[in-house]
Design an enzyme around this catalytic site. Structure first.
Site, PDB file in Angstrom:
ATOM      1  N   SER A 191       0.874  -1.183   0.000  1.00 42.05           N
ATOM      2  CA  SER A 191       0.000   0.000   0.000  1.00 42.05           C
ATOM      3  C   SER A 191       0.906   1.226   0.000  1.00 42.05           C
ATOM      4  CB  SER A 191      -0.835  -0.003   1.286  1.00 42.05           C
ATOM      5  OG  SER A 191      -1.472   1.254   1.470  1.00 42.05           O
ATOM      6  N   TYR A 245      -1.324  -0.543  10.574  1.00 39.19           N
ATOM      7  CA  TYR A 245      -1.541  -0.947   9.176  1.00 39.19           C
ATOM      8  C   TYR A 245      -0.284  -0.656   8.356  1.00 39.19           C
ATOM      9  CZ  TYR A 245      -3.634  -1.155   4.485  1.00 39.19           C
ATOM     10  OH  TYR A 245      -3.916  -1.465   3.172  1.00 39.19           O
TER      11      TYR A 245
HETATM   12  P1  NDP Z   1     -11.394  -5.861   0.033  1.00 39.29           P
HETATM   13  O1  NDP Z   1     -11.813  -5.706   1.449  1.00 39.29           O
HETATM   14  O2  NDP Z   1     -12.393  -5.638  -1.029  1.00 39.29           O
HETATM   15  O3  NDP Z   1     -10.731  -7.296  -0.184  1.00 39.29           O
HETATM   16  C1  NDP Z   1      -9.954  -7.913   0.798  1.00 39.29           C
HETATM   17  C2  NDP Z   1      -9.889  -9.389   0.507  1.00 39.29           C
HETATM   18  O4  NDP Z   1      -9.069 -10.008   1.508  1.00 39.29           O
HETATM   19  C3  NDP Z   1     -11.263 -10.056   0.558  1.00 39.29           C
HETATM   20  O5  NDP Z   1     -11.382 -10.951  -0.520  1.00 39.29           O
HETATM   21  C4  NDP Z   1     -11.244 -10.821   1.864  1.00 39.29           C
HETATM   22  O6  NDP Z   1     -12.005 -12.008   1.740  1.00 39.29           O
HETATM   23  C5  NDP Z   1      -9.752 -11.155   1.983  1.00 39.29           C
HETATM   24  N1  NDP Z   1      -9.372 -11.488   3.352  1.00 39.29           N
HETATM   25  C6  NDP Z   1      -9.430 -10.716   4.455  1.00 39.29           C
HETATM   26  N2  NDP Z   1      -9.049 -11.432   5.526  1.00 39.29           N
HETATM   27  C7  NDP Z   1      -8.758 -12.679   5.093  1.00 39.29           C
HETATM   28  C8  NDP Z   1      -8.331 -13.883   5.708  1.00 39.29           C
HETATM   29  N3  NDP Z   1      -8.112 -13.957   7.035  1.00 39.29           N
HETATM   30  N4  NDP Z   1      -8.151 -14.966   4.944  1.00 39.29           N
HETATM   31  C9  NDP Z   1      -8.376 -14.935   3.615  1.00 39.29           C
HETATM   32  N5  NDP Z   1      -8.771 -13.829   2.964  1.00 39.29           N
HETATM   33  C10 NDP Z   1      -8.969 -12.718   3.700  1.00 39.29           C
HETATM   34  O7  NDP Z   1     -10.157  -4.880  -0.129  1.00 39.29           O
HETATM   35  P2  NDP Z   1      -9.077  -4.647  -1.287  1.00 39.29           P
HETATM   36  O8  NDP Z   1      -9.404  -5.372  -2.506  1.00 39.29           O
HETATM   37  O9  NDP Z   1      -8.853  -3.198  -1.321  1.00 39.29           O
HETATM   38  O10 NDP Z   1      -7.799  -5.301  -0.586  1.00 39.29           O
HETATM   39  C11 NDP Z   1      -6.854  -6.105  -1.259  1.00 39.29           C
HETATM   40  C12 NDP Z   1      -5.463  -5.700  -0.811  1.00 39.29           C
HETATM   41  O11 NDP Z   1      -5.172  -4.392  -1.277  1.00 39.29           O
HETATM   42  C13 NDP Z   1      -5.261  -5.669   0.701  1.00 39.29           C
HETATM   43  O12 NDP Z   1      -4.027  -6.262   1.022  1.00 39.29           O
HETATM   44  C14 NDP Z   1      -5.225  -4.184   1.011  1.00 39.29           C
HETATM   45  O13 NDP Z   1      -4.484  -3.887   2.168  1.00 39.29           O
HETATM   46  C15 NDP Z   1      -4.570  -3.637  -0.238  1.00 39.29           C
HETATM   47  N6  NDP Z   1      -4.772  -2.206  -0.504  1.00 39.29           N
HETATM   48  C16 NDP Z   1      -6.004  -1.705  -0.851  1.00 39.29           C
HETATM   49  C17 NDP Z   1      -6.156  -0.351  -1.098  1.00 39.29           C
HETATM   50  C18 NDP Z   1      -7.455   0.247  -1.500  1.00 39.29           C
HETATM   51  O14 NDP Z   1      -7.535   1.473  -1.637  1.00 39.29           O
HETATM   52  N7  NDP Z   1      -8.493  -0.509  -1.722  1.00 39.29           N
HETATM   53  C19 NDP Z   1      -5.012   0.568  -0.984  1.00 39.29           C
HETATM   54  C20 NDP Z   1      -3.778  -0.062  -0.630  1.00 39.29           C
HETATM   55  C21 NDP Z   1      -3.674  -1.393  -0.413  1.00 39.29           C
HETATM   56  P3  NDP Z   1     -12.880 -12.694   2.896  1.00 39.29           P
HETATM   57  O15 NDP Z   1     -13.412 -11.595   3.776  1.00 39.29           O
HETATM   58  O16 NDP Z   1     -13.940 -13.409   2.110  1.00 39.29           O
HETATM   59  O17 NDP Z   1     -11.945 -13.621   3.590  1.00 39.29           O
END
Ligand code: NDP
Length: 246
Positions: A140, A153
């Site tokens: 990020s 974070y």
């Molecule tokens: P979302 O919340 O839409 O997606 C997050 C995903 O992570 C979901 O599919 C969720 O699935 C999964 N997840 C969370 N916890 C677990 C777990 N314990 N085991 C397996 N899967 C898990 O957010 P984003 O798409 O934005 O996030 C994706 C990545 O991008 C993250 O690492 C985030 O930190 C990073 N990011 C996002 C930004 C943004 O602006 N959106 C900016 C910078 C970085 P489920 O709940 O079904 O398990």
């Protein structure tokens, strides 16, 4: 032929946001995808829409080593190998340190750091023995600088940057390692923020409003990394909305 066509790509956090959009784009490019996350209904629906020849899933909690080992084995059993890992699952329950939300700190460390490491461990020997593979970790811009409330974070996302660089050095000549540093994009990530003071702070600061750009832009960056030909890797990609000054 696209460099992605026929690749077998494992994506964690595929039930929403970047992971879900990336899965769709990978299949559009002719790849096979193996998808992990905790929400089974979402993964099932996504796989059905992508077609069983192209996509498979397993319910996966990335904080559990065994789940990731099972996911990798499932992918190898179905598609014969794993060419690429998109290490994407993450959570972002931002809070101020004074709030002492230590359970959320633990969760962030478990998902954002340990989950990334367990996924790397689950594919590493498979890729090294084959002499090739791609690992794309999602950090990020919070892994490059901080805002109030992002101490933990950011700590986890700085760690993802460090882990990526260490992985690149240790797997030199074999693996293509990429770390992507996204700014603000439209996904479900913000829903993990529960600290009322943090939410009030984010609402009161004009610079945090209306910034986010479509998740497709990050999926495009992941596709760019996946498209790199053997012998070269896009090691770091920072992608921010132009309106984001932090
Ligand atoms: P979302 O919340 O839409 O997606 C997050 C995903 O992570 C979901 O599919 C969720 O699935 C999964 N997840 C969370 N916890 C677990 C777990 N314990 N085991 C397996 N899967 C898990 O957010 P984003 O798409 O934005 O996030 C994706 C990545 O991008 C993250 O690492 C985030 O930190 C990073 N990011 C996002 C930004 C943004 O602006 N959106 C900016 C910078 C970085 P489920 O709940 O079904 O398990």
């Amino acid at each position: 032929m696209s460099c992605i066509e026929e690749k077998v790509i494992l994506i964690t956090g595929a039930s929403s946001g970047f992971g879900m959009v990336t899965a769709k784009k990978c299949v559009e490019h002719g790849a096979k995808v193996i998808l992990g996350a905790r929400r089974e209904d979402r993964l099932k629906e996504l796989c059905e829409s992508l077609g069983s020849k192209n996509a498979a899933f397993m319910t996966t909690d990335v904080t559990k080593k065994e789940d990731l080992n099972n996911l990798v084995n499932h992918g190898i059993n179905i598609f014969g190998r794993i060419d690429s890992l998109v290490n994407n699952a993450g959570i972002m329950p931002l809070s101020f340190i004074e709030q002492g939300r230590t359970d959320e700190w633990d969760q962030m460390i478990d998902v954002n750091i340990k989950g990334v490491l367990y996924a790397i461990d689950a594919v590493y020997s498979h890729m090294m023995e084959r002499g090739s593979g791609q690992i794309i970790n999602i950090s990020s811009v919070a892994g490059k600088r901080l805002i109030p409330g992002s101490a933990v974070y950011s700590g986890t996302k700085f760690a993802v940057g460090a882990i990526s660089e260490g992985l690149r050095i240790e797997s030199a000549g074999k693996l293509q390692v990429t770390c992507i540093f996204p700014g603000a994009f439209e996904t479900e990530l913000g829903s993990s923020i529960k600290d009322e003071k943090m939410l009030e702070y984010l609402m009161s600061e004009a610079k945090y409003a209306n910034l986010a750009q479509p998740a497709e832009r990050i999926a495009d960056a992941i596709i760019y990394a996946l498209e790199q030909k053997p012998g070269v890797a896009a090691n770091e990609i920072v992608l921010r909305p132009t309106a984001q000054d932090f």
